[in-house]
Design an enzyme around this catalytic site. Structure first.
Site, PDB file in Angstrom:
ATOM      1  N   ASP A 113      43.661  40.727  47.937  1.00  0.00           N
ATOM      2  CA  ASP A 113      44.236  39.526  49.086  1.00  0.00           C
ATOM      3  C   ASP A 113      44.870  40.410  50.333  1.00  0.00           C
ATOM      4  O   ASP A 113      46.486  40.338  50.101  1.00  0.00           O
ATOM      5  CB  ASP A 113      44.804  38.907  48.281  1.00  0.00           C
ATOM      6  CG  ASP A 113      43.783  37.692  48.068  1.00  0.00           C
ATOM      7  OD1 ASP A 113      42.623  36.954  48.597  1.00  0.00           O
ATOM      8  OD2 ASP A 113      43.974  37.311  46.825  1.00  0.00           O
ATOM      9  N   ARG A 121      49.612  42.456  49.060  1.00  0.00           N
ATOM     10  CA  ARG A 121      49.406  42.518  48.169  1.00  0.00           C
ATOM     11  C   ARG A 121      50.046  44.419  47.383  1.00  0.00           C
ATOM     12  O   ARG A 121      50.771  44.061  46.807  1.00  0.00           O
ATOM     13  CB  ARG A 121      47.947  42.336  46.799  1.00  0.00           C
ATOM     14  CG  ARG A 121      47.213  41.209  47.042  1.00  0.00           C
ATOM     15  CD  ARG A 121      48.549  39.666  46.468  1.00  0.00           C
ATOM     16  NE  ARG A 121      47.888  38.425  45.798  1.00  0.00           N
ATOM     17  CZ  ARG A 121      48.404  37.812  46.769  1.00  0.00           C
ATOM     18  NH1 ARG A 121      49.219  37.690  47.572  1.00  0.00           N
ATOM     19  NH2 ARG A 121      47.428  36.646  46.613  1.00  0.00           N
ATOM     20  N   ARG A 183      48.568  31.162  58.204  1.00  0.00           N
ATOM     21  CA  ARG A 183      47.102  32.273  57.571  1.00  0.00           C
ATOM     22  C   ARG A 183      45.965  31.949  58.735  1.00  0.00           C
ATOM     23  O   ARG A 183      45.449  33.057  58.390  1.00  0.00           O
ATOM     24  CB  ARG A 183      46.519  31.607  55.831  1.00  0.00           C
ATOM     25  CG  ARG A 183      48.289  31.955  55.350  1.00  0.00           C
ATOM     26  CD  ARG A 183      47.573  31.639  53.559  1.00  0.00           C
ATOM     27  NE  ARG A 183      46.278  32.032  53.301  1.00  0.00           N
ATOM     28  CZ  ARG A 183      45.941  32.246  52.542  1.00  0.00           C
ATOM     29  NH1 ARG A 183      45.816  30.728  51.465  1.00  0.00           N
ATOM     30  NH2 ARG A 183      44.491  32.952  52.245  1.00  0.00           N
ATOM     31  N   LYS A 213      36.978  34.344  54.874  1.00  0.00           N
ATOM     32  CA  LYS A 213      37.562  33.159  54.198  1.00  0.00           C
ATOM     33  C   LYS A 213      37.981  31.645  55.057  1.00  0.00           C
ATOM     34  O   LYS A 213      38.548  31.697  55.139  1.00  0.00           O
ATOM     35  CB  LYS A 213      38.357  33.205  52.809  1.00  0.00           C
ATOM     36  CG  LYS A 213      39.390  33.843  53.184  1.00  0.00           C
ATOM     37  CD  LYS A 213      40.024  34.378  52.071  1.00  0.00           C
ATOM     38  CE  LYS A 213      41.698  34.848  52.497  1.00  0.00           C
ATOM     39  NZ  LYS A 213      42.521  36.412  51.492  1.00  0.00           N
ATOM     40  N   HIS A 214      37.467  30.518  54.298  1.00  0.00           N
ATOM     41  CA  HIS A 214      37.634  29.692  52.890  1.00  0.00           C
ATOM     42  C   HIS A 214      35.748  29.017  53.047  1.00  0.00           C
ATOM     43  O   HIS A 214      36.461  28.018  53.884  1.00  0.00           O
ATOM     44  CB  HIS A 214      38.000  29.272  52.175  1.00  0.00           C
ATOM     45  CG  HIS A 214      39.625  30.679  51.550  1.00  0.00           C
ATOM     46  ND1 HIS A 214      40.406  30.279  53.044  1.00  0.00           N
ATOM     47  CD2 HIS A 214      39.542  30.900  50.950  1.00  0.00           C
ATOM     48  CE1 HIS A 214      41.466  30.518  51.868  1.00  0.00           C
ATOM     49  NE2 HIS A 214      40.714  31.548  51.050  1.00  0.00           N
ATOM     50  N   HIS A 226      44.477  25.949  44.850  1.00  0.00           N
ATOM     51  CA  HIS A 226      44.862  26.116  43.388  1.00  0.00           C
ATOM     52  C   HIS A 226      45.051  25.355  42.371  1.00  0.00           C
ATOM     53  O   HIS A 226      45.296  25.366  41.491  1.00  0.00           O
ATOM     54  CB  HIS A 226      45.920  27.113  43.984  1.00  0.00           C
ATOM     55  CG  HIS A 226      46.144  28.475  45.191  1.00  0.00           C
ATOM     56  ND1 HIS A 226      45.598  28.504  46.217  1.00  0.00           N
ATOM     57  CD2 HIS A 226      45.894  29.612  44.787  1.00  0.00           C
ATOM     58  CE1 HIS A 226      45.658  29.691  47.184  1.00  0.00           C
ATOM     59  NE2 HIS A 226      45.685  29.828  45.512  1.00  0.00           N
ATOM     60  N   ASP A 295      36.185  31.432  45.500  1.00  0.00           N
ATOM     61  CA  ASP A 295      37.573  31.273  45.120  1.00  0.00           C
ATOM     62  C   ASP A 295      37.541  31.985  43.402  1.00  0.00           C
ATOM     63  O   ASP A 295      36.636  32.244  42.984  1.00  0.00           O
ATOM     64  CB  ASP A 295      37.853  30.787  45.800  1.00  0.00           C
ATOM     65  CG  ASP A 295      39.366  30.835  46.495  1.00  0.00           C
ATOM     66  OD1 ASP A 295      39.955  31.854  46.262  1.00  0.00           O
ATOM     67  OD2 ASP A 295      40.092  29.984  47.051  1.00  0.00           O
TER      68      ASP A 295
END
Length: 539
Positions: A113, A121, A183, A213-214, A226, A295
């Protein structure tokens, strides 16, 4: 062209006709089918590799654990890196890790990601050096967004990564959205569409697969998928008008992969899109024949209902190609190690395939798409653009100033009192350092963490900062949500106590001025923090 040539031919990034790409993928799938013979004994021997070829797990550590090496040797599609797989103090560690993974499986897909801005990351400890989507959308320079895509692609390629799970193609139409926000490139469908295509083009110029995405659009939710099941209470006509166009733009730009969302759209049924054949059919009807990645299967809509194993089976039956297992260090996977997260999915697929519930042809078709992506990523880079971009300057130009009076400024090497009014972190970004405190390092920063102090304690500390014999301290109040009552309460307290304070808004910028002296930075990362300091110093 021989079947061997087809098997190894790289897919073009952009400019190829959909018909050509479809033909190539169809023939690649035919080749893979030929390798899985009709002989039941040989089919049984091939089945473990075929099942592995559609699984993309996470793992713990900065080296390859034994279970992962064995799975890769047995055809595992690849891995997803998380921040705990990265040692920021060892510059060559990630590329060495990627080399070790490819030593076990030369065709491994290694994903991460890496969105720029809040979600990184590879640069998670120090913060991203590349502005995020909201800053790029606010600036609205397509060439700059494409250059940002190239920077992300270069960062990934240098680390041996061939899939970045970016860009976010969601249109953030709901200001209360807890997981998309900055984002996204913005709230306007046409703007998001244009920047999505630019980002895809930039990323894939480095032979790194982009992943829009998404799908079919997470921008109008008020739940974080999440932690909960997210619903989009829109009709399909509204989805088609406002949320699908950026994904169509990604398809038209030749995007190599898409990520399905764990969101429920009632008109498509009560199953989350990841597990819903109607959602994947919608995507294929848009002319897309690339890899559809789920996902993470450890997220609430799957984890708390059917579970990751059964979720993987249903996702493949729904039309997904690659199963993202998730981060084994997430709080909600406590008590399970990385290998068991993988084997739960593998065992469920194996049982479904051997019973006939999961047809081999579904697995073959998915594996062929994944294989085609891996083969394309190993091709030569033909685009030689060498960007020399001052990303701090880009992020500074994206900042917006609201000021009811004179523009506030940082001057000299004085002191700064930084009130951190943020109340938590975005699950997609994870916990981060206070990049603004780092960027302000030469000013002698005092940090007041509002989450750990009472309002009275914050007030006393601010009064003391204004009464210092050395002169009053500049007061900055860091927030990331103007919709948070708790953050607004701290903000109002700070301005009451220190009227010359400056609000630093790292979240979504409102359409109208806040009434406070505010710098809207459109995100929070190393580059935006440095940009904020530059903006305040030049005010």
């Amino acid at each position: 062209m021989t079947s061997r040539d087809l098997h190894h031919a790289p897919l073009p990034v952009n400019g190829s006709s959909p018909a050509f790409e479809n033909e190539l993928r169809t023939e690649t799938a035919a080749n893979l089918t030929e390798n899985l013979t009709a002989n039941p004994a040989e089919q049984s021997a091939d089945l473990p590799r075929l099942i592995n070829s559609v699984i993309l797990p996470g793992f713990v550590g900065t080296t390859v654990p034994q279970w992962l090496e064995t799975a890769l040797e047995n055809g595992l599609a690849g891995v997803v890196y998380f921040s705990h797989n990265i040692d920021p103090d060892a510059p060559e560690q990630v590329s060495s890790l990627s080399a070790a993974i490819r030593a076990a499986n030369p065709h491994a897909v290694i994903g991460v990601d890496e969105e720029g801005g809040n979600v990184t990351r590879l640069q998670s400890r120090d913060g991203s050096s590349i502005p995020g989507a909201a800053a790029l959308g606010a600036l609205n320079e397509l060439a700059t967004t494409q250059a940002a895509g190239r920077a992300i692609g270069r960062l990934c390629r240098d680390a041996g990564i061939n899939l970045t799970i970016a860009p976010v193609a969601d249109v953030n139409t709901n200001p209360l959205n807890p997981v998309i926000g900055v984002r996204a490139f913005g709230t306007d469908t046409a703007l998001v569409s244009a920047h999505t295509a630019a980002a895809v083009t930039g990323i894939q110029s480095l032979r790194v697969a982009a992943c829009a995405k998404h799908f079919p659009g997470h921008g109008d939710t008020v739940a974080d998928s999440h932690m909960d099941t997210a619903r989009v209470e829109l009709t399909m006509a509204q989805m088609s008008e406002f949320h699908l166009p950026p994904f169509q733009a990604a398809v038209d730009a030749g995007v190599a992969s898409m990520m399905s969302a764990h969101i429920i759209i009632p008109e498509l049924g009560e199953a989350p899109a990841t597990l819903n054949p109607a959602a994947s059919a919608l995507l294929r009807d848009m002319g897309y024949d690339g890899v559809l990645i789920t996902d993470a299967l450890d997220m609430a809509a799957v984890r708390a209902t059917v579970g990751p194993g059964e979720g993987g089976v249903l996702a493949l039956l729904a039309g997904n190609d690659l199963l993202c297992v998730g981060n084994p260090l997430n709080a909600y996977t406590t008590g399970r190690d990385d290998e068991s997260c993988y084997t739960e999915v593998y065992d469920a697929l194996f049982a479904a395939a051997t019973s006939g519930r999961l047809p081999l042809e579904v697995l073959r078709r998915a594996a062929a798409r994944v294989q085609a992506l891996a083969q394309w990523s190993s091709g030569d880079i033909t685009e030689g653009v060498d960007d020399d971009v001052d990303w701090v300057s880009v992020a500074a130009r994206a900042c917006r100033f609201d000021s009811p009076g004179a523009k506030p400024a940082l001057t000299g090497a004085g002191s700064v009192t930084l009130v951190d009014a943020r109340t938590g972190h975005n699950m997609a970004a994870g916990p981060t350092e206070n990049f603004l405190a780092t960027a302000l390092g030469s000013y002698g920063v005092t940090i007041l963490d509002a989450a750990e102090l009472s309002g009275a304690e914050v007030e006393v500390a601010l009064m003391q900062s204004q009464a210092s014999p050395a002169g009053s301290s500049t007061v900055l109040v860091l927030i990331d949500s103007l919709a948070s009552a708790q953050q607004l309460e701290t903000l109002e307290l700070a301005f009451t106590t220190a009227p010359q304070a400056v609000c630093i808004n790292a979240g979504l910028a409102p359409a109208s001025p806040t009434g406070f002296a505010t710098v809207h930075a459109h995100g929070f990362s190393r580059v935006t923090a440095q940009a904020i300091v530059r903006v305040l110093e030049s005010a």
